[in-house]
Design an enzyme around this catalytic site. Structure first.
Site, PDB file in Angstrom:
ATOM      1  CG  ASN A 103       9.114  -8.911   1.240  1.00 58.74           C
ATOM      2  OD1 ASN A 103       9.753  -9.403   0.193  1.00 58.74           O
ATOM      3  ND2 ASN A 103       9.015  -7.663   1.075  1.00 58.74           N
ATOM      4  N   GLY A 132      -3.035  -4.536  -2.674  1.00 59.35           N
ATOM      5  CA  GLY A 132      -2.702  -3.373  -2.214  1.00 59.35           C
ATOM      6  C   GLY A 132      -1.349  -3.026  -3.212  1.00 59.35           C
ATOM      7  CB  ALA A 133       1.680  -1.120  -2.485  1.00 58.76           C
ATOM      8  CG  MET A 134       4.532  -6.157  -4.537  1.00 61.78           C
ATOM      9  SD  MET A 134       5.489  -4.857  -5.261  1.00 61.78           S
ATOM     10  CE  MET A 134       6.478  -5.806  -6.295  1.00 61.78           C
ATOM     11  N   GLY A 135       0.368  -5.793  -5.132  1.00 62.03           N
ATOM     12  CA  GLY A 135      -0.556  -6.525  -6.127  1.00 62.03           C
ATOM     13  C   GLY A 135      -1.051  -5.916  -7.267  1.00 62.03           C
ATOM     14  CB  SER A 188       7.472  -1.870   4.175  1.00 60.62           C
ATOM     15  OG  SER A 188       8.296  -3.190   4.548  1.00 60.62           O
ATOM     16  CE  LYS A 196      12.334  -8.241  -1.312  1.00 59.04           C
ATOM     17  NZ  LYS A 196      11.218  -7.873  -1.808  1.00 59.04           N
TER      18      LYS A 196
HETATM   19  P1  NAD Z   1      -0.261  -3.435   1.218  1.00 55.64           P
HETATM   20  O1  NAD Z   1      -0.449  -2.983   2.737  1.00 55.64           O
HETATM   21  O2  NAD Z   1      -0.184  -2.272   0.189  1.00 55.64           O
HETATM   22  O3  NAD Z   1      -1.491  -4.301   0.598  1.00 55.64           O
HETATM   23  C1  NAD Z   1      -1.889  -5.413   1.529  1.00 55.64           C
HETATM   24  C2  NAD Z   1      -3.255  -5.579   1.861  1.00 55.64           C
HETATM   25  O4  NAD Z   1      -3.657  -4.414   2.957  1.00 55.64           O
HETATM   26  C3  NAD Z   1      -4.132  -5.205   0.598  1.00 55.64           C
HETATM   27  O5  NAD Z   1      -5.143  -6.198   0.881  1.00 55.64           O
HETATM   28  C4  NAD Z   1      -4.434  -3.823   0.676  1.00 55.64           C
HETATM   29  O6  NAD Z   1      -5.806  -3.634  -0.057  1.00 55.64           O
HETATM   30  C5  NAD Z   1      -4.713  -3.670   2.128  1.00 55.64           C
HETATM   31  N1  NAD Z   1      -4.716  -2.388   2.356  1.00 55.64           N
HETATM   32  C6  NAD Z   1      -3.349  -1.388   2.200  1.00 55.64           C
HETATM   33  N2  NAD Z   1      -3.662  -0.241   2.612  1.00 55.64           N
HETATM   34  C7  NAD Z   1      -4.860  -0.256   3.374  1.00 55.64           C
HETATM   35  C8  NAD Z   1      -5.622   0.648   4.255  1.00 55.64           C
HETATM   36  N3  NAD Z   1      -4.995   1.905   4.114  1.00 55.64           N
HETATM   37  N4  NAD Z   1      -6.557   0.377   4.611  1.00 55.64           N
HETATM   38  C9  NAD Z   1      -6.993  -0.883   4.302  1.00 55.64           C
HETATM   39  N5  NAD Z   1      -6.461  -1.954   3.691  1.00 55.64           N
HETATM   40  C10 NAD Z   1      -5.212  -1.332   3.203  1.00 55.64           C
HETATM   41  O7  NAD Z   1       1.041  -4.222   1.095  1.00 55.64           O
HETATM   42  P2  NAD Z   1       2.092  -4.747  -0.089  1.00 55.64           P
HETATM   43  O8  NAD Z   1       3.160  -3.370   0.085  1.00 55.64           O
HETATM   44  O9  NAD Z   1       1.440  -4.637  -1.407  1.00 55.64           O
HETATM   45  O10 NAD Z   1       2.573  -5.781   0.455  1.00 55.64           O
HETATM   46  C11 NAD Z   1       2.173  -7.061   0.002  1.00 55.64           C
HETATM   47  C12 NAD Z   1       3.362  -8.107  -0.076  1.00 55.64           C
HETATM   48  O11 NAD Z   1       4.416  -7.900  -0.817  1.00 55.64           O
HETATM   49  C13 NAD Z   1       3.934  -8.274   1.411  1.00 55.64           C
HETATM   50  O12 NAD Z   1       4.540  -9.486   1.743  1.00 55.64           O
HETATM   51  C14 NAD Z   1       5.200  -7.166   1.409  1.00 55.64           C
HETATM   52  O13 NAD Z   1       6.202  -7.459   2.015  1.00 55.64           O
HETATM   53  C15 NAD Z   1       5.477  -7.616  -0.027  1.00 55.64           C
HETATM   54  N6  NAD Z   1       6.406  -6.887  -0.957  1.00 55.64           N
HETATM   55  C16 NAD Z   1       6.137  -5.254  -1.243  1.00 55.64           C
HETATM   56  C17 NAD Z   1       6.853  -4.396  -1.672  1.00 55.64           C
HETATM   57  C18 NAD Z   1       6.380  -3.078  -1.913  1.00 55.64           C
HETATM   58  O14 NAD Z   1       7.269  -2.236  -2.226  1.00 55.64           O
HETATM   59  N7  NAD Z   1       5.254  -2.465  -1.588  1.00 55.64           N
HETATM   60  C19 NAD Z   1       7.982  -4.850  -2.410  1.00 55.64           C
HETATM   61  C20 NAD Z   1       8.212  -6.271  -2.462  1.00 55.64           C
HETATM   62  C21 NAD Z   1       7.257  -7.337  -1.509  1.00 55.64           C
END
Ligand code: NAD
Length: 309
Positions: free
Chosen positions: A106, A10-13, A261, A188
């Site tokens: 997180n 997703g976003a972070m990956g 978030s 954090k």
């Molecule tokens: P995310 O919601 O963007 O992604 C997580 C999962 O959800 C992924 O598999 C993604 O494909 C899926 N997803 C996202 N939107 C979707 C939608 N509309 N419909 C269906 N599936 C969807 O989460 P993230 O922000 O990447 O967070 C991942 C980890 O990283 C978490 O533990 C988060 O706390 C941590 N983190 C995030 C950030 C940030 O800025 N985003 C920063 C530091 C740590």
């Protein structure tokens, strides 16, 4: 070639995986969101930064279709789906006894959950200050700068830690090896356990929350509970330092204008990571016989809000 999979893209990956791909590594994005995976394979991953928009060709695969064995798997699902992801990857034989599993999620307790699937010596824990957003399937908004602290989950030093460090730094991700990653993880998690749920329950931006004259008095007892539980687990946090960090997020020019978030997740009809923040504090408190009424109440309040989804 050294094969890297980003499990949960997703976003972070995406932020991490795309940066490593741009540094020339063999990276595959693994995800369960079909529309997202299809978009990336057809259009490339589209990136919008402060100054430019571009796309990157990168393979993306649905978890059910993954077939590679990886040298490094970076776990960036939301905390509640990490075990399911690891189980799926194990069922698909993607993990060998040499695969390094790097968690950048997180929240607390990832080493306990992930070590049900692979030994602690294969698990690396990281805390990241990078942030990322998705504008839609396959479309990232990547702004600002960050850093990553990492350490092997059993605290031991090894060559693999250095190898991962080099990859992250070649990708410009500003990484360093930590001597006490649990302290960073808990610090954090404390910030997230205060601002995420309180702004969500109150429906306030971080700035709006901070303008309440009694904000400090609201958060001191909550931070105290977390610091007490951490201490019982041999993690020594400084309450004053934590309070300063929390308050430094209030100004509009810091993170003040944002809803955390958790607020965004609930508004988008998605479950939150509350059980891995305040909920995990409560769970540790129960085990250690330390009362955590505030964290317990906050966990219940967020679960109540999740019932509206
Ligand atoms: P995310 O919601 O963007 O992604 C997580 C999962 O959800 C992924 O598999 C993604 O494909 C899926 N997803 C996202 N939107 C979707 C939608 N509309 N419909 C269906 N599936 C969807 O989460 P993230 O922000 O990447 O967070 C991942 C980890 O990283 C978490 O533990 C988060 O706390 C941590 N983190 C995030 C950030 C940030 O800025 N985003 C920063 C530091 C740590």
């Amino acid at each position: 070639m050294y094969k890297i999979g980003v499990a949960g893209s997703g976003a972070m990956g995406g932020r991490i995986g795309l940066s490593i791909k741009e540094a020339g590594y063999d990276v595959t994005l693994i995800d369960n969101w079909e529309e997202h995976v299809n978009y990336i394979n057809i259009n490339g991953a589209e990136v919008q930064t402060e100054s430019k928009k571009y796309s990157i060709k990168i393979p993306a695969v649905l978890t059910e279709n993954v077939s590679d064995k990886f040298d490094l798997i970076i776990i960036l699902t939301k905390a509640m789906t990490s075990e399911m992801m690891l189980q799926q990857l194990q069922d698909k034989n993607c993990i060998s006894e040499d695969t390094a599993i790097l968690s950048m999620m997180n929240g607390l307790g990832h080493e306990e959950r992930l070590s049900k699937y692979v030994p602690l010596s294969q698990i690396y824990l990281a805390v990241t200050m990078w942030t990322a957003g998705l504008r839609g399937p396959g479309q990232w908004l990547l702004e600002g700068k960050g850093s990553i602290d990492l350490q092997r989950a059993d605290g031991k030093k090894d060559k693999c830690t250095e190898f991962i460090l080099n990859i992250l730094n070649e990708a410009g991700l500003n990484a360093r090896i930590s001597n006490d990653v649990f302290k960073s993880i808990w610090s954090k998690a404390t910030l997230n356990s205060v601002l995420n749920p309180l702004c969500t329950i109150l429906d306030k931006t971080i700035y709006e929350f901070g303008t309440y004259i009694e904000a400090k008095n609201m958060i001191i007892p909550l931070v105290k509970e977390i610091v007490t539980v951490a201490k019982a687990k041999n993690i020594f946090l400084d309450s004053e330092e934590l309070l300063d960090k929390i308050e430094s997020a209030y100004p509009k020019e810091a993170q003040g204008l944002h809803y955390p978030s958790m607020h965004q997740d609930l508004n988008n009809g998605r479950l939150t990571e509350i059980d891995y923040l305040n909920g995990q504090i409560t769970a540790y408190g129960k085990k250690l016989n330390i009362p955590t009424p505030l964290n317990t109440m906050i966990t219940h309040l967020i679960h109540q809000l999740e019932m509206k989804i």
